[in-house]
Scaffold this active site. Structure first.
Site: not given
Length: 325
Positions: A126, A251, A281
């Site tokens: 990520c 993020h 996500n």
């Protein structure tokens, strides 16, 4: 050898770099909370309250990591007015390629029509985009390359079980890209990064099931207890106070983490990216997708100081201040 690489005089440091163009690709299939909740055995409200996601996008059919990266890269090149043959390096940030070989970056370069272009993948999960952006900045400043295309692309839906409430309703697919080139003064500032491999097992792919497993509560505690100082470090290296930031693009893990980190930044009129609400996500792609979205709706203007902050599996993290393109 590219004429642009010759013009950059390889080995001669460049004064600074900037993001000259942005691009993005969002898959067509929109998965509602109702659909995701039914598969995970929870309620739509449970998803919204726990992670803040209302909908997410899943790749289907021919929407691969490479094809989505190519689409995003094409838009970034057009935005920067850059011909594919003028790209010296393609760096692909991803952790969701279907196999470790061949790498994705070389395939993206070929699909874009880049010739004799270096291409390699970066896997920092990520925080992958922030890592790849730091690499691109260093390559250009060192004189090794003049124009570097950084792409982050993920097809996370291949690696999570829809019935797993810890991952299925959260992770999603998409891609975004940035073209990095020299400029007289730095507009991409030094990266503040690191890792905590002692906790790598908190987010991992099970080798037997080939599905992601995540200890969500422990990851939340790590993020909210350990990463605050990284924000200050990134700002220090850019030579500015966090109060001077105009936007914060972390993020897009979940809204609770985003809100917690944003509350630590005491800046007037700070715009906080919350793309997770409609995108889920998207791992390495989440930071550039959120940056692209802010610019698309004119929430940031050219020259605004923006903090990019990736963190996730590894455990890895990386943050840098950039001036909005």
């Amino acid at each position: 050898m590219h004429t642009t690489a010759q013009a950059a005089m390889p080995g001669v440091p460049q004064p600074g770099t900037r993001i000259a163009g942005l691009g993005a690709y969002r898959p067509q299939a929109v998965i509602s909370n109702e659909d995701a909740a039914a598969q995970a055995g929870v309620s739509p409200d449970w998803i919204a309250q726990r992670v803040g996601v209302q909908e997410r996008r899943h790749a289907t059919g021919s929407e691969t990591v490479v094809s989505m990266a190519t689409a995003a890269g094409k838009e970034a090149l057009a935005d920067a007015g850059c011909d594919p043959d003028d790209v010296d390096v393609v760096v692909l940030a991803t952790c969701s390629m279907p196999s470790p070989m061949p790498n994705g970056a070389a395939q993206v370069a070929a699909a874009l029509g880049c010739h004799a272009t270096a291409g390699f993948d970066v896997n920092a999960a990520c925080s992958g985009f922030s890592h790849a952006l730091a690499v691109a900045d260093a390559l250009v400043r060192a004189g090794t390359a003049r124009q570097v295309l950084v792409v982050a692309s993920e097809r996370m839906s291949d690696w999570v079980a829809p019935e797993d409430r810890n991952t299925g309703p959260i992770f999603a697919d998409g891609a975004a890209a940035a073209l990095v080139r020299p400029c007289p003064l730095p507009q991409i500032f030094p990266v503040a990064w690191g890792s905590d491999g002692a906790q790598a097992d908190l987010i991992a792919i099970d080798p037997g099931t080939r599905q992601m497993e995540m200890a969500g509560r422990k990851v939340f505690r790590w993020t909210t207890s350990a990463l605050g100082p990284v924000i200050q470090s990134a700002c220090d290296q850019a030579g500015l106070d966090p109060a001077q930031l105009k936007a914060f693009v972390p993020h897009q893990a979940n809204l609770r983490i985003i809100d917690f980190l944003a509350r630590g930044i005491e800046a007037d009129d700070l715009t906080v990216a919350e793309d997770v609400v409609h995108s889920g996500n998207t791992c390495a792609a989440s930071v550039p997708l959120a940056l692209h979205e802010l610019r698309q709706r004119d929430a940031i203007t050219t020259g605004d100081p923006v903090l990019l902050f990736g963190f996730g599996a590894g455990l890895t993290y990386a943050a840098q201040v950039v001036l909005s393109p």
